[in-house]
Design a protein around this motif. Structure first.
Motif, mmCIF file in Angstrom:
data_model
loop_
_atom_site.group_PDB
_atom_site.id
_atom_site.type_symbol
_atom_site.label_atom_id
_atom_site.label_comp_id
_atom_site.label_asym_id
_atom_site.label_seq_id
_atom_site.Cartn_x
_atom_site.Cartn_y
_atom_site.Cartn_z
ATOM 1 N N THR A 1 27.733 -36.849 22.816
ATOM 2 C CA THR A 1 26.682 -37.677 23.086
ATOM 3 C C THR A 1 25.753 -38.242 21.978
ATOM 4 N N HIS A 2 25.335 -37.079 21.033
ATOM 5 C CA HIS A 2 24.732 -37.465 19.932
ATOM 6 C C HIS A 2 25.518 -38.464 19.135
ATOM 7 N N MET A 3 26.721 -38.456 19.161
ATOM 8 C CA MET A 3 27.629 -39.234 18.085
ATOM 9 C C MET A 3 27.456 -40.712 18.924
ATOM 10 N N LEU A 4 27.988 -40.540 20.124
ATOM 11 C CA LEU A 4 27.804 -41.999 20.750
ATOM 12 C C LEU A 4 26.622 -42.970 20.575
ATOM 13 N N LEU A 5 25.504 -42.039 20.705
ATOM 14 C CA LEU A 5 24.268 -42.544 20.634
ATOM 15 C C LEU A 5 23.811 -43.181 19.069
ATOM 16 N N GLU A 6 24.474 -42.254 18.180
ATOM 17 C CA GLU A 6 24.124 -42.652 16.653
ATOM 18 C C GLU A 6 24.856 -43.927 16.546
ATOM 19 N N ALA A 7 26.429 -43.884 16.868
ATOM 20 C CA ALA A 7 27.295 -45.113 16.864
ATOM 21 C C ALA A 7 26.541 -46.493 17.585
ATOM 22 N N ALA A 8 25.907 -46.179 18.531
ATOM 23 C CA ALA A 8 25.226 -47.471 19.108
ATOM 24 C C ALA A 8 23.940 -47.920 18.438
ATOM 25 N N ASP A 9 23.051 -46.843 17.790
ATOM 26 C CA ASP A 9 22.061 -47.312 17.106
ATOM 27 C C ASP A 9 22.581 -48.003 15.527
ATOM 28 N N LEU A 10 23.993 -47.820 15.401
ATOM 29 C CA LEU A 10 24.471 -48.402 14.119
ATOM 30 C C LEU A 10 25.164 -49.828 14.636
ATOM 31 N N GLY A 11 24.860 -50.240 15.605
ATOM 32 C CA GLY A 11 25.391 -51.540 16.154
ATOM 33 C C GLY A 11 26.815 -51.484 16.481
ATOM 34 N N LEU A 12 27.375 -50.233 16.842
ATOM 35 C CA LEU A 12 28.906 -50.107 16.993
ATOM 36 C C LEU A 12 28.850 -49.710 18.632
ATOM 37 N N GLY A 13 30.059 -50.104 19.041
ATOM 38 C CA GLY A 13 30.425 -49.930 20.434
ATOM 39 C C GLY A 13 31.230 -48.687 20.613
ATOM 40 N N SER A 14 31.137 -48.154 21.815
ATOM 41 C CA SER A 14 31.965 -46.704 21.909
ATOM 42 C C SER A 14 32.469 -46.693 23.276
ATOM 43 N N LEU B 1 30.462 -43.978 9.635
ATOM 44 C CA LEU B 1 31.581 -42.794 10.075
ATOM 45 C C LEU B 1 30.683 -41.640 9.619
ATOM 46 N N GLU B 2 30.072 -41.483 8.303
ATOM 47 C CA GLU B 2 29.580 -40.196 7.804
ATOM 48 C C GLU B 2 28.222 -40.024 8.873
ATOM 49 N N ARG B 3 27.368 -41.135 9.118
ATOM 50 C CA ARG B 3 26.506 -40.997 9.951
ATOM 51 C C ARG B 3 26.521 -40.514 11.255
ATOM 52 N N ILE B 4 27.606 -40.970 11.849
ATOM 53 C CA ILE B 4 28.250 -40.525 13.381
ATOM 54 C C ILE B 4 28.469 -39.058 13.258
ATOM 55 N N LEU B 5 29.245 -38.795 12.213
ATOM 56 C CA LEU B 5 29.903 -37.181 12.021
ATOM 57 C C LEU B 5 28.415 -36.347 11.932
ATOM 58 N N GLU B 6 27.620 -36.905 11.213
ATOM 59 C CA GLU B 6 26.493 -35.961 10.808
ATOM 60 C C GLU B 6 25.581 -35.732 12.079
ATOM 61 N N ALA B 7 25.399 -36.850 12.880
ATOM 62 C CA ALA B 7 24.836 -36.888 14.309
ATOM 63 C C ALA B 7 25.315 -35.558 15.215
ATOM 64 N N GLY B 8 26.681 -35.505 14.999
ATOM 65 C CA GLY B 8 27.270 -34.611 15.738
ATOM 66 C C GLY B 8 27.213 -33.117 15.168
ATOM 67 N N ARG B 9 27.089 -33.150 13.610
ATOM 68 C CA ARG B 9 27.051 -31.853 13.180
ATOM 69 C C ARG B 9 25.407 -31.342 13.458
ATOM 70 N N ILE C 1 38.312 -37.050 17.720
ATOM 71 C CA ILE C 1 38.846 -36.340 18.908
ATOM 72 C C ILE C 1 37.479 -35.199 18.521
ATOM 73 N N VAL C 2 36.765 -34.949 19.666
ATOM 74 C CA VAL C 2 36.043 -33.627 19.760
ATOM 75 C C VAL C 2 36.702 -32.517 20.177
ATOM 76 N N CYS C 3 36.908 -31.490 19.421
ATOM 77 C CA CYS C 3 37.568 -30.239 19.900
ATOM 78 C C CYS C 3 36.265 -29.126 20.107
ATOM 79 N N GLY C 4 36.893 -28.258 21.051
ATOM 80 C CA GLY C 4 36.063 -27.169 21.149
ATOM 81 C C GLY C 4 36.723 -25.869 20.753
ATOM 82 N N VAL C 5 35.964 -24.879 20.252
ATOM 83 C CA VAL C 5 36.671 -23.642 19.815
ATOM 84 C C VAL C 5 36.165 -22.705 20.775
ATOM 85 N N PRO C 6 36.475 -22.495 22.174
ATOM 86 C CA PRO C 6 35.894 -21.308 22.945
ATOM 87 C C PRO C 6 35.706 -19.941 22.493
ATOM 88 N N SER C 7 36.423 -19.667 21.541
ATOM 89 C CA SER C 7 36.017 -18.205 20.961
ATOM 90 C C SER C 7 34.831 -17.982 20.344
#
Length: 172
Positions: free
Chosen positions: A102-115, A27-35, A74-80
């Motif tokens: 996209t980055h998060m889902l591809l990291e999940a796939a690289d970790l052997g997870l489905g999404s 989970l931490e790696r997936i969140l880091e990929a998004g960050r 849940i990926v949320c946007g902050v329009p402001s």
């Protein structure tokens, strides 16, 4: 070693998961990929709402057509906070959150997870159920977990137009 195209081709929308939790390290790696995902002007106009407790997953399953996953983000946007293109006033929050997802889902796939990338949901219901504050928009719901043995890609999600049908050179 995975190359990028192999990884991108391997990833598909999983709609059936094993009842096995996603490890904290993954989970931490997936969140880091998004960050670290690039955003317009590096404004990073997004927040991640992690849902993995039973109560939260039950609430979320009422909002979407995919169920049984052990983890959702849940990926949320902050329009402001998003960069706005000066020529037409278009805010980049949608583009930025799509890149992040996209980055998060591809990291999940690289970790052997489905999404599964879920966009079929009522944002107002998600906002209410998860007490998302005004000014923050739920943009994407990512279900993540270990794919069930019977999980397989849908043909409608894996068939692609030939490259020649998509590429235009120099001018339309």
């Amino acid at each position: 070693m995975n190359d990028f195209l192999s990884l991108a081709q391997k990833r598909y929308a999983v709609r059936s998961y094993l009842p096995k939790p996603v490890e904290a390290e993954k989970l931490e790696r997936i969140l880091e990929a998004g960050r670290i995902a690039p955003t317009a002007k590096n404004n990073q106009p997004h927040k991640f709402l992690v849902v993995q407790r039973t109560e939260g997953l039950e609430k979320l399953s009422k909002c979407t057509n995919v169920q049984g996953y052990p983890l959702a983000i849940i990926v949320c946007g902050v329009p402001s906070e998003a960069w706005v293109r000066p020529y037409d006033g278009k805010g980049m929050v949608d583009t930025d959150t799509a890149i992040v997802a996209t980055h998060m889902l591809l990291e999940a796939a690289d970790l052997g997870l489905g999404s599964c990338w879920m966009t079929r949901f009522d944002p107002s219901v998600v906002r209410e159920l998860f007490r998302i504050t005004e000014g923050i928009e739920p943009e994407h719901i990512l279900s993540i977990g270990y794919a069930a043995e019977n999980a397989h890609p849908s043909e409608r999600h894996t068939s692609r137009k030939p490259l020649a049908a998509l590429v235009v050179e120099e001018s339309f």
